[in-house]
Write a protein that holds these residues in place. Structure first.
Motif, PDB file in Angstrom:
ATOM      1  N   UNK A 105       0.744  -1.130   0.016  1.00  0.00           N
ATOM      2  CA  UNK A 105       0.060  -0.223   0.331  1.00  0.00           C
ATOM      3  C   UNK A 105       0.833   1.123  -0.078  1.00  0.00           C
ATOM      4  N   UNK A 106       2.018   1.138   0.577  1.00  0.00           N
ATOM      5  CA  UNK A 106       2.933   2.541   0.835  1.00  0.00           C
ATOM      6  C   UNK A 106       4.035   2.406  -0.280  1.00  0.00           C
ATOM      7  N   UNK A 107       4.846   1.493  -0.182  1.00  0.00           N
ATOM      8  CA  UNK A 107       6.187   1.273  -0.766  1.00  0.00           C
ATOM      9  C   UNK A 107       5.507   0.946  -2.442  1.00  0.00           C
ATOM     10  N   UNK A 108       4.647   0.137  -2.474  1.00  0.00           N
ATOM     11  CA  UNK A 108       3.914  -0.296  -3.772  1.00  0.00           C
ATOM     12  C   UNK A 108       3.295   0.843  -4.533  1.00  0.00           C
ATOM     13  N   UNK A 109       2.738   1.668  -3.703  1.00  0.00           N
ATOM     14  CA  UNK A 109       2.240   3.036  -4.308  1.00  0.00           C
ATOM     15  C   UNK A 109       3.367   3.978  -5.092  1.00  0.00           C
ATOM     16  N   UNK A 110       4.480   3.753  -4.429  1.00  0.00           N
ATOM     17  CA  UNK A 110       5.889   4.628  -5.141  1.00  0.00           C
ATOM     18  C   UNK A 110       6.088   3.808  -6.383  1.00  0.00           C
ATOM     19  N   UNK A 111       6.095   2.391  -6.248  1.00  0.00           N
ATOM     20  CA  UNK A 111       6.353   1.782  -7.487  1.00  0.00           C
ATOM     21  C   UNK A 111       5.668   1.655  -8.596  1.00  0.00           C
ATOM     22  N   UNK A 112       4.212   1.744  -8.285  1.00  0.00           N
ATOM     23  CA  UNK A 112       3.256   2.059  -9.606  1.00  0.00           C
ATOM     24  C   UNK A 112       3.701   3.115 -10.035  1.00  0.00           C
ATOM     25  N   UNK A 113       3.689   4.379  -9.429  1.00  0.00           N
ATOM     26  CA  UNK A 113       3.816   5.727  -9.954  1.00  0.00           C
ATOM     27  C   UNK A 113       5.214   5.728 -10.715  1.00  0.00           C
ATOM     28  N   UNK A 114       6.214   5.258  -9.933  1.00  0.00           N
ATOM     29  CA  UNK A 114       7.563   5.264 -10.636  1.00  0.00           C
ATOM     30  C   UNK A 114       7.521   4.449 -11.908  1.00  0.00           C
ATOM     31  N   UNK A 115       6.865   3.404 -11.689  1.00  0.00           N
ATOM     32  CA  UNK A 115       6.949   2.379 -13.156  1.00  0.00           C
ATOM     33  C   UNK A 115       6.093   3.169 -14.099  1.00  0.00           C
TER      34      UNK A 115
END
Length: 730
Positions: free
Chosen positions: A268-278
């Motif tokens: 939910x947290x680091x994964x959100x950053x991963x999604x937007x970075x990707x």
């Protein structure tokens, strides 16, 4: 966004067997499709709408027998002898070559006059039926193996020509980068289980992405560098994205959160950053389509596809693998004694890491840091002003390759221009008019600077199209040759009443380079603009996206400068195994801009999102900057080292194009991560204070709140039952 990803991560953790089976089935299905439908890659860089491509299309219809790939066999007599003394051996080689599979015929150098001035060397032109990308490996091997009898007779035989433009071989060198990445993961996590699981997740992702790419290659024409680029990025971002989620999951476990809840919150947290970075990387790569160059569009979309798969694998398969690992994801000293017990006593001991100390030092001396960083990167960018781009020929290849050996002999005994011969097509509505206009074209070309020779015309079967050979004095990538191409085109415009077009590999390379240069500003504006809008959504700020874009310009300028110094000017070229310095491959700058911008925003999102998260949750600007850097520095350092290592592994390949791409990406990532994002960015954010997070009220109402910092997730968790009382699945 954070709440949706939290639920996805927790569900993947709890239903880990189902998630794993689904991905195994997907990987197997894509692998089978790749084996069944994989098509050949191409080394041809076509450019619709250019004069050179128009002439190539005309060649196919008017001279079909000359529309396939050509090979050039250079045959030489021993020192002090004439080739004419070995006519029987030359004739035997011509007869042998003419019978090779896929070959239409071979031309006798004694009949065509393709002899060196001293009469010692000759060039046998071999005409293939198919284009270079359609020539099979078996046909190419048979061509390269010809001439054994001539060698036994004491003659030198070297095989070159465009038919030797085979797909670059990707051996085991990229495995060195992966091995270094694994070592970095072990050191970062202190756990073989955590390191191995993160690497396994990334390899499954890149395997699925590459299999899907090859499955489509039967329907979509891939350039030979597209799969290599996709592999580079797939490995690099796959490892990094898994690393970020695993790192946050471990932190949650250390704080005493139940494993399934820890995985959900990590996604939910680091994964959100991963999604937007990707998403930023995908935007940058898919944006290459606006350049309207087919081979570049395919390269960008192929790499974007592997990045998208890496994101999907990270937010679904990664939490499932975390479920299998359980507490073993932590070092022994940090594991809890019970499934729902309190953290180990060692966990409570807080030792401030280097990231916190570094952040305090940066924020304390922020003005000197900014001056040194900006001036230093600006100085490194100075050589970029001399950058030249071109499509490299055989003369830029490894010195021990057959094509390079042939090119070197041709340059030494015939002249460098024979490695970059041009073709001039003259077409009219009648055979008589074409003959007249061809002679007129030959006349206006007389006295053109740097023109070595213009050969008499050959005519098509109906006589309406003439083909003239144009031989420069200088090599294919020489600046004087580019000037000659423009001069020839300008002069033949004086010939009225005929359709005249100049082509050849050299002309194609010049047209490609010029179109790419013209498209670069438009592409840069589009990609930076779209990504800044995305960063506004993520950070709800005006100044942070502007700072991110300015930092990227410093990164790309310094990267171009260093790459020009090594690959174009030849400084320290031996350290990267470069045999012959020369212009950068024409598509490298625009490709580097797209990839580096996406990757730069990766680290921007991962570091600054944590600063934003702490600021939103009540920390002051300085405290949030230090906390964000302190918590993110270790994992971003590991991620940057991993990505740099993966890219650097490709420097060891012989192909100069792949070598330059790997070098530029490795240097660019290192500069951006360590100098820009981990040094200049915290200094700027600290200097801006609260204004870094300012957003006009009217704009705040327009922009949707994607909640990357997890504020809504925190409210959701506060209203939900205590997860520590729920069943824990380990």
């Amino acid at each position: 966004m954070a709440t949706v990803l939290y639920r996805l991560g927790r569900a993947s953790f709890r239903h880990r067997w189902l998630v794993l089976i689904i991905w195994v089935v997907v990987l197997g299905g894509l692998g089978g499709a790749a084996a069944a439908f994989r098509g050949p890659t191409s080394s041809d860089f076509t450019m619709p709408g250019t004069e050179s491509q128009r002439a190539i299309d005309a060649l196919k219809s008017q001279f079909p027998e000359a529309s396939g790939a050509t090979g050039t066999i250079v045959i030489g007599a021993p020192q002090g002898q004439q080739l004419a003394a070995s006519k029987s051996a030359v004739a035997g080689l011509i007869a042998e070559t003419s019978k090779l599979p896929g070959v239409l015929g071979a031309l006798d150098p004694f009949q065509t006059g393709a002899l060196s001035q001293d009469g010692r060397y000759g060039m046998i032109t071999v005409q293939f039926k198919d284009r270079a990308d359609k020539v099979t490996d078996e046909q190419r091997s048979a061509y390269e193996a010809s001439g054994a009898a001539a060698r036994q007779a004491g003659l030198q035989v070297e095989h070159g020509g465009e038919v030797m433009n085979a797909e670059p071989e990707v051996g085991g060198t990229e495995g060195i980068g992966v091995l270094i990445a694994l070592v970095v993961l072990v050191v970062t996590f202190g756990s073989l289980v955590a390191a191995g699981m993160t690497m396994l997740n990334a390899l499954i992702g890149v395997g699925a992405g590459m299999a899907g790419l090859f499955a489509l290659s039967g329907a979509v024409q891939l350039t030979s560098t597209a799969p290599v680029l996709a592999l580079m990025l797939g490995l690099a971002v796959g490892i990094d994205y898994s690393l970020f989620i695993t790192s946050r999951h471990r932190q949650n476990l250390v704080e005493g959160i139940a494993p399934d809840e820890a995985a959900g919150r990590a996604v939910g947290t680091a994964g959100s950053a991963v999604v937007f970075a990707g998403a930023t990387v995908v935007i940058a790569l898919a944006g290459l389509a606006v350049v309207n160059i087919p081979f570049l569009t395919v390269m960008g979309l192929a790499a974007a596809g592997t990045v998208a798969v890496a994101v999907l694998v990270a937010i679904t398969l990664q939490p499932a693998l975390l479920g299998f690992a359980g507490q073993r994801i932590l070092p022994r000293r940090l594991r809890r004694t019970g499934a729902t017990g309190a953290p180990n006593a060692n966990v409570a001991k807080h030792v401030e890491g280097f990231g916190f100390r570094w952040a305090r030092a940066i924020t304390r001396f922020r003005i000197p840091v900014l001056l040194i960083g900006v001036v230093g990167l600006g100085a490194l960018a100075i050589p970029a002003a001399d950058m030249r781009i071109a499509l490299p020929g055989a003369s830029a290849g490894p010195t021990d390759s057959p094509a390079r050996k042939a090119a070197d002999v041709i340059e030494q005994h015939f002249g460098p221009g024979f490695n970059g011969r041009l073709a001039l097509l003259v077409s009219t509505d009648s055979a008589d008019t074409t003959k007249a206009k061809a002679q007129e074209a030959l006349g206006v070309l007389q006295g053109t600077p740097n023109l070595l020779a213009a050969t008499p015309p050959n005519f098509s079967r109906d006589g309406k199209t003439a083909l003239l050979g144009i031989i420069p004095k200088t090599g294919p990538t020489d600046e004087a040759t580019e000037t000659l191409v423009h001069a020839v085109r300008a002069k033949v415009r004086q010939v009225q009443g005929a359709d005249i077009a100049l082509t050849g590999q050299t002309a194609v390379g010049i047209d490609v380079s010029e179109k790419l240069s013209d498209a670069m500003p438009r592409y840069l504006l589009l990609v930076v603009g779209l990504s800044m809008l995305l960063l506004m959504l993520v950070f709800r700020s005006i100044l942070v996206p502007l700072k991110a874009a300015a930092g990227f310009l410093l990164t790309v300028g310094a990267t171009f400068g260093i790459t020009v110094l090594v690959f174009q000017k030849g400084h320290l070229a031996s350290l990267v195994g470069l045999d012959t310095p020369g212009p950068l491959v024409s598509f490298l700058p625009i490709l580097l801009i797209g990839i580096l911008f996406g990757l730069a925003m990766d680290y921007e999102v991962f570091l600054v999102s944590r600063m934003r998260e702490d600021y939103v949750h009540g920390a002051g600007p300085q405290e949030a900057t230090i906390s964000g850097m302190g918590h993110g520095a270790r994992v971003v350092t590991a991620a940057a080292l991993i990505m740099t290592s993966v890219f650097a592994g490709f420097i060891l390949l012989d192909d100069p194009v792949i070598k330059s791409m790997g070098f530029a990406l490795a240097i660019g990532v290192a500069i951006d991560a360590f100098v820009v994002r981990m040094t200049i960015v915290p200094a700027v954010v600290s200097l801006l204070g609260r204004s870094a997070w300012w957003l006009p009220g009217w704009l705040s109402k327009i922009l949707p709140n994607v909640d990357i910092e997890g504020e809504k997730l925190r409210q959701h968790l506060a209203a939900a039952p205590d997860p520590a009382t729920e069943p824990v699945h380990v």
